[in-house]
Scaffold this motif. Sequence first.
Motif, PDB file in Angstrom:
ATOM      1  N   LEU A   9      -5.167  -6.003   9.226  1.00  0.00           N
ATOM      2  CA  LEU A   9      -6.049  -6.240   8.280  1.00  0.00           C
ATOM      3  C   LEU A   9      -7.510  -5.595   8.509  1.00  0.00           C
ATOM      4  CD1 LEU A   9      -5.706 -10.099   7.387  1.00  0.00           C
ATOM      5  CD2 LEU A   9      -4.402  -8.088   6.196  1.00  0.00           C
ATOM      6  N   MET A  10      -7.688  -4.761   7.553  1.00  0.00           N
ATOM      7  CA  MET A  10      -9.004  -4.003   7.638  1.00  0.00           C
ATOM      8  C   MET A  10     -10.162  -4.408   6.887  1.00  0.00           C
ATOM      9  SD  MET A  10      -7.519  -1.559   9.110  1.00  0.00           S
ATOM     10  CE  MET A  10      -8.757  -0.407   9.363  1.00  0.00           C
TER      11      MET A  10
ATOM     12  N   GLY B  36      -3.928  -2.529   5.038  1.00  0.00           N
ATOM     13  CA  GLY B  36      -3.174  -2.874   6.124  1.00  0.00           C
ATOM     14  C   GLY B  36      -2.186  -1.517   6.185  1.00  0.00           C
ATOM     15  N   LEU B  37      -1.603  -1.632   7.483  1.00  0.00           N
ATOM     16  CA  LEU B  37      -0.538  -0.709   7.927  1.00  0.00           C
ATOM     17  C   LEU B  37       0.776  -1.485   8.100  1.00  0.00           C
ATOM     18  CD1 LEU B  37      -2.670   1.670  10.375  1.00  0.00           C
ATOM     19  CD2 LEU B  37      -2.005   1.874   7.805  1.00  0.00           C
ATOM     20  N   HIS B  38       2.006  -0.901   8.040  1.00  0.00           N
ATOM     21  CA  HIS B  38       3.343  -1.378   8.447  1.00  0.00           C
ATOM     22  C   HIS B  38       4.037  -0.210   8.889  1.00  0.00           C
ATOM     23  CE1 HIS B  38       4.057  -0.402   4.108  1.00  0.00           C
ATOM     24  NE2 HIS B  38       5.125   0.183   4.651  1.00  0.00           N
ATOM     25  N   GLY B  39       5.079  -0.812   9.441  1.00  0.00           N
ATOM     26  CA  GLY B  39       6.259  -0.025  10.047  1.00  0.00           C
ATOM     27  C   GLY B  39       7.473  -0.697  10.006  1.00  0.00           C
ATOM     28  N   GLY B  40       8.684  -0.060  10.042  1.00  0.00           N
ATOM     29  CA  GLY B  40      10.199  -0.783   9.940  1.00  0.00           C
ATOM     30  C   GLY B  40      11.160   0.117  10.161  1.00  0.00           C
ATOM     31  N   VAL B  41      12.214  -0.299   9.612  1.00  0.00           N
ATOM     32  CA  VAL B  41      13.504   0.354   9.447  1.00  0.00           C
ATOM     33  C   VAL B  41      13.855   0.471   8.022  1.00  0.00           C
ATOM     34  CG1 VAL B  41      15.804   0.567  10.207  1.00  0.00           C
ATOM     35  CG2 VAL B  41      13.842   0.034  11.902  1.00  0.00           C
TER      36      VAL B  41
ATOM     37  N   GLY C 166       4.025   3.077   6.591  1.00  0.00           N
ATOM     38  CA  GLY C 166       3.357   3.234   5.443  1.00  0.00           C
ATOM     39  C   GLY C 166       2.131   2.240   5.389  1.00  0.00           C
ATOM     40  N   ALA C 167       1.418   1.958   4.181  1.00  0.00           N
ATOM     41  CA  ALA C 167       0.283   1.331   4.072  1.00  0.00           C
ATOM     42  C   ALA C 167       0.184   0.500   2.945  1.00  0.00           C
ATOM     43  CB  ALA C 167      -0.910   2.283   4.054  1.00  0.00           C
ATOM     44  N   GLN C 168      -0.484  -0.566   2.771  1.00  0.00           N
ATOM     45  CA  GLN C 168      -0.800  -1.206   1.339  1.00  0.00           C
ATOM     46  C   GLN C 168      -2.277  -1.502   1.076  1.00  0.00           C
ATOM     47  OE1 GLN C 168       1.325  -2.203   3.989  1.00  0.00           O
ATOM     48  NE2 GLN C 168       0.141  -4.169   4.603  1.00  0.00           N
ATOM     49  N   VAL C 169      -2.682  -1.543   0.204  1.00  0.00           N
ATOM     50  CA  VAL C 169      -4.049  -2.108  -0.400  1.00  0.00           C
ATOM     51  C   VAL C 169      -3.563  -3.111  -1.332  1.00  0.00           C
ATOM     52  CG1 VAL C 169      -5.088   0.129   0.477  1.00  0.00           C
ATOM     53  CG2 VAL C 169      -4.558  -0.154  -2.070  1.00  0.00           C
ATOM     54  N   GLY C 170      -4.920  -3.963  -1.300  1.00  0.00           N
ATOM     55  CA  GLY C 170      -4.726  -5.133  -2.656  1.00  0.00           C
ATOM     56  C   GLY C 170      -5.823  -5.719  -2.856  1.00  0.00           C
TER      57      GLY C 170
ATOM     58  N   LEU D 189      -0.728  -2.470  -3.889  1.00  0.00           N
ATOM     59  CA  LEU D 189      -0.015  -1.109  -3.917  1.00  0.00           C
ATOM     60  C   LEU D 189       0.494  -1.019  -2.679  1.00  0.00           C
ATOM     61  CD1 LEU D 189      -2.424   1.128  -6.225  1.00  0.00           C
ATOM     62  CD2 LEU D 189      -0.010   0.227  -6.731  1.00  0.00           C
ATOM     63  N   GLU D 190       1.730  -0.678  -2.668  1.00  0.00           N
ATOM     64  CA  GLU D 190       2.133  -0.361  -1.133  1.00  0.00           C
ATOM     65  C   GLU D 190       3.152   1.062  -0.966  1.00  0.00           C
ATOM     66  OE1 GLU D 190       6.126  -2.100   1.123  1.00  0.00           O
ATOM     67  OE2 GLU D 190       4.594  -3.459   0.489  1.00  0.00           O
TER      68      GLU D 190
END
Length: 378
Positions: A16-17, A51-56, A73-77, A91-92
């Motif tokens: 969380l930014m 925020g940022l995210h990562g995965g498979v 990736g990243a998301q904002v809300g 948005l993601e």
Amino acid sequence: MSLVKRKIFSVGFLTLMACGASAADHANHSDPSVSSYEAPRTFSWAGAYAGLHGGVASPKFNPFNSDDAPAVGAQVGCNLRAGWGVVCAELEGSYTTNEVPVPDGKVETRFRGVHVTESELIVPNRINGAGSPALPGYMDAQDDKLEPRSSIAAPLPANAQVWSSSSPFEEFSYGGYSWNNDVWGTGAGPQTISVHAGKQWSVWSKQPNTNGIKSYPHQALNIGKPLSSINTLTSSFNQDVPAGGAWDTAYDIWDSSHQNEIMLWTNYTASPEGSGNVKPISYRYDRSGAAIPLYRNVNVGGATWNVFTGSNGHNVISLLCTSKSDSGTVDIKSILEWLKSKGYFGDMHVGSVQYGVEITSSPEGMNFNFNNWSVSST
């Protein structure tokens, strides 16, 4: 193309930014007597975040993945709150490396994105001054501020005094009930009535050891219906009374015209046969001065009574419970119907139902505690 709109199912982390949905520090509100204060905040549910995210990206969840492929990736809300409603938008986007064979070529996927909107309804917490769940009608927690509601409907902590008076005829109303100190007799001494909660009150009284009733401190509820239109009329009582003195705890039930007064003695310092230091009003007395019952051992309304009749400028009917008690439930409707069947009145218009203590003598001062009195009527 449509493939770009498909969401990646992934496991990852969220940093969380900036976040408006955060819990604030808890203040110390341990004093339950405070009626209005800033409550410990929960969540405001309004603000922006990123925020940022990562995965498979896995073919188990998306047939357009040919193999497991890393994704970042990243998301904002943003959350917008209006009263009890919240609207959320997010948005993601994710970057991944993926190729899927198709006839005469292949489809490459490099970026996938998704947008989400939703709305929710928030139900405010309801807590009392001690920070525990409150009874309906006490306080509302809304926008993190507690404000007292109507003092009439507010349930109160046990033993919290809300009203007290030493004036002879001072009256107080609360939650549909009323109380009166009712010091009316000749030569009466000092007396103080105190209300502690909707069904809890007490009296301190210091009355001289002389003849005649000095006071009838009581709690009351007005019914205001003809007997024929009442389906049920019951009452429960629970009390602590002193030893000694001269007194009787009793219901006092009036018709609206004040022509008929029905008294139901639950406990008293005399005899159920009509003798002793307190006596019911009667048309007949024996040579010793004891009142003579007109009916004995009448089983009605959940108890057994001796019945006395007399006049005090109006008709007075007194029922003395043969087994004195400091707690119980009385079926008042059944008693009134029995008296009606005996011809004492017709379809009387039931007015005030009162309960308290008739005090003749309480030397040195005595305490009477009424722990739980209530009336129920349909």
